[in-house]
Design a protein around this motif. Structure first.
Motif, PDB file in Angstrom:
ATOM      1  N   THR A  23       0.835  -1.205   0.000  1.00 12.68           N
ATOM      2  CA  THR A  23       0.000   0.000   0.000  1.00 12.68           C
ATOM      3  C   THR A  23       0.867   1.250   0.000  1.00 12.68           C
ATOM      4  OG1 THR A  23      -0.117   0.095   2.413  1.00 12.68           O
ATOM      5  CG2 THR A  23      -1.859  -1.144   1.286  1.00 12.68           C
ATOM      6  N   THR A  24       0.249   2.366  -0.371  1.00  6.87           N
ATOM      7  CA  THR A  24       0.875   3.676  -0.287  1.00  6.87           C
ATOM      8  C   THR A  24      -0.234   4.721  -0.272  1.00  6.87           C
ATOM      9  OG1 THR A  24       2.643   5.086  -1.172  1.00  6.87           O
ATOM     10  CG2 THR A  24       1.141   4.104  -2.773  1.00  6.87           C
ATOM     11  N   ALA A  25       0.115   5.927   0.098  1.00 10.31           N
ATOM     12  CA  ALA A  25      -0.851   7.031   0.048  1.00 10.31           C
ATOM     13  C   ALA A  25      -1.221   7.291  -1.410  1.00 10.31           C
ATOM     14  CB  ALA A  25      -0.240   8.285   0.661  1.00 10.31           C
ATOM     15  N   VAL A  26      -2.421   7.773  -1.634  1.00 10.34           N
ATOM     16  CA  VAL A  26      -2.849   8.104  -2.987  1.00 10.34           C
ATOM     17  C   VAL A  26      -1.979   9.259  -3.471  1.00 10.34           C
ATOM     18  CG1 VAL A  26      -4.731   8.938  -4.430  1.00 10.34           C
ATOM     19  CG2 VAL A  26      -5.206   7.299  -2.603  1.00 10.34           C
ATOM     20  N   SER A  27      -1.380   9.062  -4.634  1.00  8.99           N
ATOM     21  CA  SER A  27      -0.459  10.046  -5.195  1.00  8.99           C
ATOM     22  C   SER A  27      -1.047  10.649  -6.473  1.00  8.99           C
ATOM     23  CB  SER A  27       0.875   9.361  -5.521  1.00  8.99           C
ATOM     24  OG  SER A  27       1.621  10.091  -6.460  1.00  8.99           O
ATOM     25  N   GLY A  28      -1.177  11.979  -6.481  1.00  8.96           N
ATOM     26  CA  GLY A  28      -1.650  12.660  -7.677  1.00  8.96           C
ATOM     27  C   GLY A  28      -0.727  12.415  -8.857  1.00  8.96           C
ATOM     28  N   ASP A  29       0.580  12.340  -8.599  1.00 12.04           N
ATOM     29  CA  ASP A  29       1.548  12.086  -9.666  1.00 12.04           C
ATOM     30  C   ASP A  29       1.338  10.693 -10.271  1.00 12.04           C
ATOM     31  OD1 ASP A  29       3.734  12.692 -11.345  1.00 12.04           O
ATOM     32  OD2 ASP A  29       5.157  11.807  -9.940  1.00 12.04           O
ATOM     33  N   PHE A  30       1.130   9.703  -9.433  1.00 10.31           N
ATOM     34  CA  PHE A  30       0.870   8.338  -9.911  1.00 10.31           C
ATOM     35  C   PHE A  30      -0.389   8.324 -10.780  1.00 10.31           C
ATOM     36  CE2 PHE A  30      -0.936   4.110  -9.700  1.00 10.31           C
ATOM     37  CZ  PHE A  30       0.164   3.274  -9.824  1.00 10.31           C
ATOM     38  N   LEU A  31      -1.453   8.948 -10.294  1.00 12.08           N
ATOM     39  CA  LEU A  31      -2.722   8.953 -11.027  1.00 12.08           C
ATOM     40  C   LEU A  31      -2.626   9.736 -12.337  1.00 12.08           C
ATOM     41  CD1 LEU A  31      -5.186   9.411  -8.033  1.00 12.08           C
ATOM     42  CD2 LEU A  31      -4.602   7.293  -9.238  1.00 12.08           C
ATOM     43  N   GLU A  32      -1.781  10.745 -12.368  1.00 14.81           N
ATOM     44  CA  GLU A  32      -1.590  11.513 -13.600  1.00 14.81           C
ATOM     45  C   GLU A  32      -0.795  10.707 -14.630  1.00 14.81           C
ATOM     46  OE1 GLU A  32       1.027  15.315 -14.883  1.00 14.81           O
ATOM     47  OE2 GLU A  32      -0.234  15.602 -13.112  1.00 14.81           O
ATOM     48  N   ARG A  33       0.189   9.953 -14.173  1.00 13.48           N
ATOM     49  CA  ARG A  33       1.063   9.206 -15.079  1.00 13.48           C
ATOM     50  C   ARG A  33       0.434   7.913 -15.598  1.00 13.48           C
ATOM     51  NH1 ARG A  33       6.434  10.806 -15.147  1.00 13.48           N
ATOM     52  NH2 ARG A  33       6.899  12.463 -13.663  1.00 13.48           N
ATOM     53  N   LEU A  34      -0.419   7.284 -14.802  1.00 13.71           N
ATOM     54  CA  LEU A  34      -0.973   5.983 -15.179  1.00 13.71           C
ATOM     55  C   LEU A  34      -1.628   5.976 -16.560  1.00 13.71           C
ATOM     56  CD1 LEU A  34      -1.523   3.023 -14.396  1.00 13.71           C
ATOM     57  CD2 LEU A  34      -3.614   3.818 -13.269  1.00 13.71           C
ATOM     58  N   PRO A  35      -2.504   6.920 -16.901  1.00 15.28           N
ATOM     59  CA  PRO A  35      -3.138   6.872 -18.220  1.00 15.28           C
ATOM     60  C   PRO A  35      -2.179   7.124 -19.386  1.00 15.28           C
ATOM     61  CG  PRO A  35      -4.423   8.246 -16.728  1.00 15.28           C
ATOM     62  CD  PRO A  35      -3.121   7.950 -16.051  1.00 15.28           C
ATOM     63  N   ARG A  36      -1.041   7.757 -19.115  1.00 14.73           N
ATOM     64  CA  ARG A  36      -0.079   8.079 -20.176  1.00 14.73           C
ATOM     65  C   ARG A  36       1.040   7.059 -20.307  1.00 14.73           C
ATOM     66  NH1 ARG A  36       1.090  13.637 -17.693  1.00 14.73           N
ATOM     67  NH2 ARG A  36       2.962  12.465 -17.301  1.00 14.73           N
ATOM     68  N   ALA A  37       1.146   6.142 -19.367  1.00 16.81           N
ATOM     69  CA  ALA A  37       2.287   5.219 -19.335  1.00 16.81           C
ATOM     70  C   ALA A  37       2.252   4.228 -20.498  1.00 16.81           C
ATOM     71  CB  ALA A  37       2.298   4.465 -18.005  1.00 16.81           C
ATOM     72  N   ALA A  38       3.444   3.922 -20.996  1.00 15.46           N
ATOM     73  CA  ALA A  38       3.589   2.904 -22.036  1.00 15.46           C
ATOM     74  C   ALA A  38       3.944   1.555 -21.426  1.00 15.46           C
ATOM     75  CB  ALA A  38       4.669   3.316 -23.034  1.00 15.46           C
ATOM     76  N   THR A  39       4.543   1.587 -20.217  1.00 14.47           N
ATOM     77  CA  THR A  39       4.915   0.339 -19.537  1.00 14.47           C
ATOM     78  C   THR A  39       4.575   0.432 -18.057  1.00 14.47           C
ATOM     79  OG1 THR A  39       7.168   1.090 -19.077  1.00 14.47           O
ATOM     80  CG2 THR A  39       6.826  -0.147 -21.124  1.00 14.47           C
ATOM     81  N   LEU A  40       4.359  -0.720 -17.463  1.00 18.29           N
ATOM     82  CA  LEU A  40       4.110  -0.849 -16.029  1.00 18.29           C
ATOM     83  C   LEU A  40       4.903  -2.053 -15.560  1.00 18.29           C
ATOM     84  CD1 LEU A  40       0.813  -0.579 -14.127  1.00 18.29           C
ATOM     85  CD2 LEU A  40       2.160  -2.636 -13.867  1.00 18.29           C
ATOM     86  N   GLY A  41       5.584  -1.903 -14.448  1.00 16.71           N
ATOM     87  CA  GLY A  41       6.342  -3.018 -13.890  1.00 16.71           C
ATOM     88  C   GLY A  41       6.420  -2.884 -12.388  1.00 16.71           C
ATOM     89  N   ALA A  42       6.861  -3.950 -11.739  1.00 15.50           N
ATOM     90  CA  ALA A  42       7.008  -3.935 -10.282  1.00 15.50           C
ATOM     91  C   ALA A  42       8.217  -4.775  -9.898  1.00 15.50           C
ATOM     92  CB  ALA A  42       5.748  -4.476  -9.602  1.00 15.50           C
ATOM     93  N   VAL A  43       8.887  -4.355  -8.821  1.00 11.39           N
ATOM     94  CA  VAL A  43      10.036  -5.085  -8.294  1.00 11.39           C
ATOM     95  C   VAL A  43       9.837  -5.229  -6.798  1.00 11.39           C
ATOM     96  CG1 VAL A  43      12.534  -5.035  -7.928  1.00 11.39           C
ATOM     97  CG2 VAL A  43      11.571  -4.210 -10.083  1.00 11.39           C
ATOM     98  N   TYR A  44      10.085  -6.445  -6.318  1.00 16.43           N
ATOM     99  CA  TYR A  44       9.962  -6.745  -4.889  1.00 16.43           C
ATOM    100  C   TYR A  44      11.144  -7.644  -4.538  1.00 16.43           C
ATOM    101  CZ  TYR A  44       8.029  -8.846  -0.592  1.00 16.43           C
ATOM    102  OH  TYR A  44       7.835  -9.290   0.690  1.00 16.43           O
ATOM    103  N   GLY A  45      12.144  -7.077  -3.848  1.00 20.60           N
ATOM    104  CA  GLY A  45      13.363  -7.835  -3.582  1.00 20.60           C
ATOM    105  C   GLY A  45      14.000  -8.221  -4.914  1.00 20.60           C
ATOM    106  N   ALA A  46      14.258  -9.512  -5.102  1.00 22.84           N
ATOM    107  CA  ALA A  46      14.857 -10.005  -6.347  1.00 22.84           C
ATOM    108  C   ALA A  46      13.803 -10.400  -7.372  1.00 22.84           C
ATOM    109  CB  ALA A  46      15.757 -11.193  -6.037  1.00 22.84           C
TER     110      ALA A  46
END
Length: 172
Positions: A121-144
């Motif tokens: 979880t994280t606080a709701v971020s205006g920057d995240f919400l602004e970037r999501l519709p424009r993003a070409a890629t999405l990824g996640a990293v957790y440890g290795a």
């Protein structure tokens, strides 16, 4: 004297060349911004959106219909919640980083949360919400462990998600 006279003409030419203003450099055109690399095509992956009194969610499913990733926005309290079912919990790892193109966002993992995968979880971020519709890629990293990059939700769906999440969080 004859010796010095032989150098007088070349020396005069050299001094004259030094005193002239150099030609201005040719204009250099700015390099175009490289486009972010397109996410690889993953056959069978699909996005869906769900909304309820508790909040709104984007769900990525695999070809067999299994949930691979869940990005939610809860109303009470307003939080972004991410569940990556492809990750295995690590007791000592509390940082799950989400990338939208080259921009990184940090979520706090809850390795002991019930259910499959890893919840963060994280606080709701205006920057995240602004970037999501424009993003070409999405990824996640957790440890290795890494998820993606994948194509994010379609722009229209991501825009609706962002609008509902902004409303839930009381953001402009």
């Amino acid at each position: 004297m004859k010796f010095l006279a032989g150098f007088a003409a070349p020396a005069a030419l050299a001094l004259a060349a030094c005193s002239e203003d150099p030609a201005p450099p040719a204009p250099v055109e700015p390099a175009a911004e490289p486009a972010p690399p397109a996410a690889p095509t993953q056959p069978g992956l699909s996005w869906d959106m769900a909304s309820s009194g508790e909040g709104v969610a984007l769900v990525m499913s695999g070809p067999d219909g299994s949930q691979r990733l869940h990005l939610g926005c809860t109303r009470h309290p307003p939080r972004l919640v991410l569940v990556v079912n492809d990750f295995n919990p690590v007791g000592s790892e509390e940082r799950l980083t989400v990338g939208l193109d080259e921009q990184l966002f940090v979520f706090v993992a809850e390795p002991t949360a019930p259910g499959a995968g890893v919840r963060a979880t994280t606080a709701v971020s205006g920057d995240f919400l602004e970037r999501l519709p424009r993003a070409a890629t999405l990824g996640a990293v957790y440890g290795a462990q890494a998820f993606g990059p994948v194509r994010p939700p379609p722009q229209e769906m991501a825009t609706r998600f962002a609008a509902e999440c902004r409303q839930a969080a009381g953001l402009p």
